[in-house]
Design a protein around this motif. Structure first.
Motif, PDB file in Angstrom:
ATOM      1  N   MET A 147      37.935  40.012  56.746  1.00 30.77           N
ATOM      2  CA  MET A 147      36.723  40.429  56.047  1.00 30.77           C
ATOM      3  C   MET A 147      37.095  41.415  54.942  1.00 30.77           C
ATOM      4  O   MET A 147      37.807  42.371  55.178  1.00 30.77           O
ATOM      5  CB  MET A 147      35.775  41.079  57.050  1.00 30.77           C
ATOM      6  CG  MET A 147      34.485  41.543  56.452  1.00 30.77           C
ATOM      7  SD  MET A 147      33.404  42.121  57.775  1.00 30.77           S
ATOM      8  CE  MET A 147      32.504  43.330  56.901  1.00 30.77           C
ATOM      9  N   GLU A 148      36.590  41.170  53.755  1.00 31.94           N
ATOM     10  CA  GLU A 148      36.892  42.036  52.619  1.00 31.94           C
ATOM     11  C   GLU A 148      35.979  43.251  52.638  1.00 31.94           C
ATOM     12  O   GLU A 148      34.776  43.149  52.820  1.00 31.94           O
ATOM     13  CB  GLU A 148      36.677  41.273  51.316  1.00 31.94           C
ATOM     14  CG  GLU A 148      37.014  42.081  50.118  1.00 31.94           C
ATOM     15  CD  GLU A 148      36.785  41.315  48.832  1.00 31.94           C
ATOM     16  OE1 GLU A 148      36.795  41.958  47.784  1.00 31.94           O
ATOM     17  OE2 GLU A 148      36.580  40.101  48.881  1.00 31.94           O
ATOM     18  N   VAL A 149      36.570  44.413  52.439  1.00 27.59           N
ATOM     19  CA  VAL A 149      35.802  45.647  52.351  1.00 27.59           C
ATOM     20  C   VAL A 149      35.481  45.890  50.885  1.00 27.59           C
ATOM     21  O   VAL A 149      36.385  45.887  50.048  1.00 27.59           O
ATOM     22  CB  VAL A 149      36.613  46.837  52.915  1.00 27.59           C
ATOM     23  CG1 VAL A 149      35.845  48.134  52.740  1.00 27.59           C
ATOM     24  CG2 VAL A 149      36.961  46.600  54.365  1.00 27.59           C
ATOM     25  N   PRO A 150      34.197  46.057  50.529  1.00 26.96           N
ATOM     26  CA  PRO A 150      33.845  46.281  49.129  1.00 26.96           C
ATOM     27  C   PRO A 150      34.533  47.528  48.583  1.00 26.96           C
ATOM     28  O   PRO A 150      34.631  48.539  49.263  1.00 26.96           O
ATOM     29  CB  PRO A 150      32.326  46.472  49.156  1.00 26.96           C
ATOM     30  CG  PRO A 150      31.876  45.864  50.425  1.00 26.96           C
ATOM     31  CD  PRO A 150      33.020  46.013  51.386  1.00 26.96           C
ATOM     32  N   MET A 151      34.996  47.427  47.346  1.00 23.29           N
ATOM     33  CA  MET A 151      35.634  48.562  46.694  1.00 23.29           C
ATOM     34  C   MET A 151      34.589  49.373  45.950  1.00 23.29           C
ATOM     35  O   MET A 151      33.541  48.865  45.578  1.00 23.29           O
ATOM     36  CB  MET A 151      36.682  48.062  45.687  1.00 23.29           C
ATOM     37  CG  MET A 151      37.851  47.374  46.325  1.00 23.29           C
ATOM     38  SD  MET A 151      39.016  46.749  45.108  1.00 23.29           S
ATOM     39  CE  MET A 151      39.627  48.288  44.428  1.00 23.29           C
ATOM     40  N   SER A 152      34.899  50.606  45.729  1.00 23.86           N
ATOM     41  CA  SER A 152      34.030  51.472  44.952  1.00 23.86           C
ATOM     42  C   SER A 152      34.016  51.011  43.500  1.00 23.86           C
ATOM     43  O   SER A 152      34.966  50.407  43.019  1.00 23.86           O
ATOM     44  CB  SER A 152      34.565  52.898  45.030  1.00 23.86           C
ATOM     45  OG  SER A 152      33.959  53.703  44.056  1.00 23.86           O
ATOM     46  N   LEU A 153      32.940  51.305  42.806  1.00 27.32           N
ATOM     47  CA  LEU A 153      32.907  51.021  41.368  1.00 27.32           C
ATOM     48  C   LEU A 153      33.813  51.972  40.608  1.00 27.32           C
ATOM     49  O   LEU A 153      34.119  51.750  39.455  1.00 27.32           O
ATOM     50  CB  LEU A 153      31.479  51.160  40.827  1.00 27.32           C
ATOM     51  CG  LEU A 153      30.564  49.978  41.035  1.00 27.32           C
ATOM     52  CD1 LEU A 153      29.206  50.242  40.406  1.00 27.32           C
ATOM     53  CD2 LEU A 153      31.153  48.715  40.484  1.00 27.32           C
ATOM     54  N   ASN A 154      34.252  53.032  41.251  1.00 29.50           N
ATOM     55  CA  ASN A 154      35.090  54.023  40.597  1.00 29.50           C
ATOM     56  C   ASN A 154      36.551  53.824  40.988  1.00 29.50           C
ATOM     57  O   ASN A 154      37.097  54.574  41.772  1.00 29.50           O
ATOM     58  CB  ASN A 154      34.620  55.433  40.952  1.00 29.50           C
ATOM     59  CG  ASN A 154      33.203  55.676  40.497  1.00 29.50           C
ATOM     60  OD1 ASN A 154      32.876  55.372  39.361  1.00 29.50           O
ATOM     61  ND2 ASN A 154      32.366  56.182  41.370  1.00 29.50           N
ATOM     62  N   HIS A 155      37.169  52.794  40.444  1.00 29.31           N
ATOM     63  CA  HIS A 155      38.588  52.561  40.675  1.00 29.31           C
ATOM     64  C   HIS A 155      39.396  53.648  39.976  1.00 29.31           C
ATOM     65  O   HIS A 155      38.943  54.236  39.005  1.00 29.31           O
ATOM     66  CB  HIS A 155      39.023  51.215  40.074  1.00 29.31           C
ATOM     67  CG  HIS A 155      38.322  50.041  40.627  1.00 29.31           C
ATOM     68  ND1 HIS A 155      37.731  49.093  39.836  1.00 29.31           N
ATOM     69  CD2 HIS A 155      38.119  49.633  41.898  1.00 29.31           C
ATOM     70  CE1 HIS A 155      37.202  48.167  40.579  1.00 29.31           C
ATOM     71  NE2 HIS A 155      37.415  48.469  41.836  1.00 29.31           N
ATOM     72  N   SER A 156      40.623  53.859  40.445  1.00 26.61           N
ATOM     73  CA  SER A 156      41.521  54.735  39.691  1.00 26.61           C
ATOM     74  C   SER A 156      41.785  54.056  38.349  1.00 26.61           C
ATOM     75  O   SER A 156      41.615  52.843  38.203  1.00 26.61           O
ATOM     76  CB  SER A 156      42.834  54.931  40.447  1.00 26.61           C
ATOM     77  OG  SER A 156      43.596  53.730  40.429  1.00 26.61           O
ATOM     78  N   LEU A 157      42.208  54.827  37.363  1.00 24.29           N
ATOM     79  CA  LEU A 157      42.503  54.245  36.051  1.00 24.29           C
ATOM     80  C   LEU A 157      43.587  53.186  36.153  1.00 24.29           C
ATOM     81  O   LEU A 157      43.516  52.150  35.492  1.00 24.29           O
ATOM     82  CB  LEU A 157      42.931  55.337  35.075  1.00 24.29           C
ATOM     83  CG  LEU A 157      41.832  56.290  34.615  1.00 24.29           C
ATOM     84  CD1 LEU A 157      42.405  57.386  33.722  1.00 24.29           C
ATOM     85  CD2 LEU A 157      40.742  55.535  33.890  1.00 24.29           C
ATOM     86  N   GLU A 158      44.579  53.422  36.998  1.00 25.53           N
ATOM     87  CA  GLU A 158      45.666  52.459  37.177  1.00 25.53           C
ATOM     88  C   GLU A 158      45.145  51.154  37.778  1.00 25.53           C
ATOM     89  O   GLU A 158      45.454  50.071  37.277  1.00 25.53           O
ATOM     90  CB  GLU A 158      46.756  53.054  38.072  1.00 25.53           C
ATOM     91  CG  GLU A 158      47.913  52.111  38.305  1.00 25.53           C
ATOM     92  CD  GLU A 158      48.967  52.695  39.231  1.00 25.53           C
ATOM     93  OE1 GLU A 158      49.960  51.997  39.447  1.00 25.53           O
ATOM     94  OE2 GLU A 158      48.793  53.818  39.740  1.00 25.53           O
ATOM     95  N   THR A 159      44.345  51.256  38.822  1.00 27.61           N
ATOM     96  CA  THR A 159      43.783  50.056  39.460  1.00 27.61           C
ATOM     97  C   THR A 159      42.879  49.317  38.498  1.00 27.61           C
ATOM     98  O   THR A 159      42.946  48.094  38.378  1.00 27.61           O
ATOM     99  CB  THR A 159      43.013  50.436  40.734  1.00 27.61           C
ATOM    100  OG1 THR A 159      43.926  51.068  41.648  1.00 27.61           O
ATOM    101  CG2 THR A 159      42.383  49.221  41.390  1.00 27.61           C
ATOM    102  N   GLN A 160      42.033  50.060  37.785  1.00 25.54           N
ATOM    103  CA  GLN A 160      41.126  49.447  36.811  1.00 25.54           C
ATOM    104  C   GLN A 160      41.916  48.676  35.760  1.00 25.54           C
ATOM    105  O   GLN A 160      41.595  47.536  35.447  1.00 25.54           O
ATOM    106  CB  GLN A 160      40.250  50.529  36.158  1.00 25.54           C
ATOM    107  CG  GLN A 160      39.331  50.021  35.074  1.00 25.54           C
ATOM    108  CD  GLN A 160      38.192  49.156  35.574  1.00 25.54           C
ATOM    109  OE1 GLN A 160      37.936  49.043  36.769  1.00 25.54           O
ATOM    110  NE2 GLN A 160      37.479  48.537  34.658  1.00 25.54           N
ATOM    111  N   SER A 161      42.959  49.289  35.232  1.00 23.82           N
ATOM    112  CA  SER A 161      43.781  48.637  34.203  1.00 23.82           C
ATOM    113  C   SER A 161      44.421  47.359  34.731  1.00 23.82           C
ATOM    114  O   SER A 161      44.456  46.341  34.036  1.00 23.82           O
ATOM    115  CB  SER A 161      44.875  49.585  33.714  1.00 23.82           C
ATOM    116  OG  SER A 161      44.302  50.668  33.045  1.00 23.82           O
ATOM    117  N   LYS A 162      44.930  47.405  35.947  1.00 24.39           N
ATOM    118  CA  LYS A 162      45.575  46.223  36.541  1.00 24.39           C
ATOM    119  C   LYS A 162      44.566  45.104  36.766  1.00 24.39           C
ATOM    120  O   LYS A 162      44.858  43.938  36.500  1.00 24.39           O
ATOM    121  CB  LYS A 162      46.265  46.591  37.851  1.00 24.39           C
ATOM    122  CG  LYS A 162      47.522  47.401  37.653  1.00 24.39           C
ATOM    123  CD  LYS A 162      48.158  47.766  38.980  1.00 24.39           C
ATOM    124  CE  LYS A 162      49.425  48.571  38.761  1.00 24.39           C
ATOM    125  NZ  LYS A 162      50.055  48.964  40.022  1.00 24.39           N
TER     126      LYS A 162
END
Length: 77
Positions: A1-16
């Motif tokens: 089961m996938e756990v929803p991620m926050s809309l506030n990713h780290s900048l690194e995660t967001q970029s990837k």
């Protein structure tokens, strides 16, 4: 089961995530931005991300990253 991620990713995660959107989804960011602009007029980012994920079969992580990028670019216009 996938756990929803926050809309506030780290900048690194967001970029990837953003760098891989077109490879993973088969659609470029401008197409996703158009889908958001033409979609329901949700007030909250999490509502837009949930709609994008449900309507287009995206994981919540990618949907949230697309919405976050859409908001960032909209603010800098």
């Amino acid at each position: 089961m996938e756990v929803p991620m926050s809309l506030n990713h780290s900048l690194e995660t967001q970029s990837k995530l953003i760098a891989r959107v077109s490879v993973i989804t088969g659609r470029a960011l401008p197409e996703w931005f158009q889908a958001i602009d033409n979609g329901p007029a949700f007030l909250r980012c999490d509502e837009r991300a949930n709609w994008l994920a449900d309507e287009h079969g995206l994981t919540h992580g990618y949907a949230a990253a697309i919405v976050q990028e859409h908001e960032r670019r909209r603010r800098t216009r």
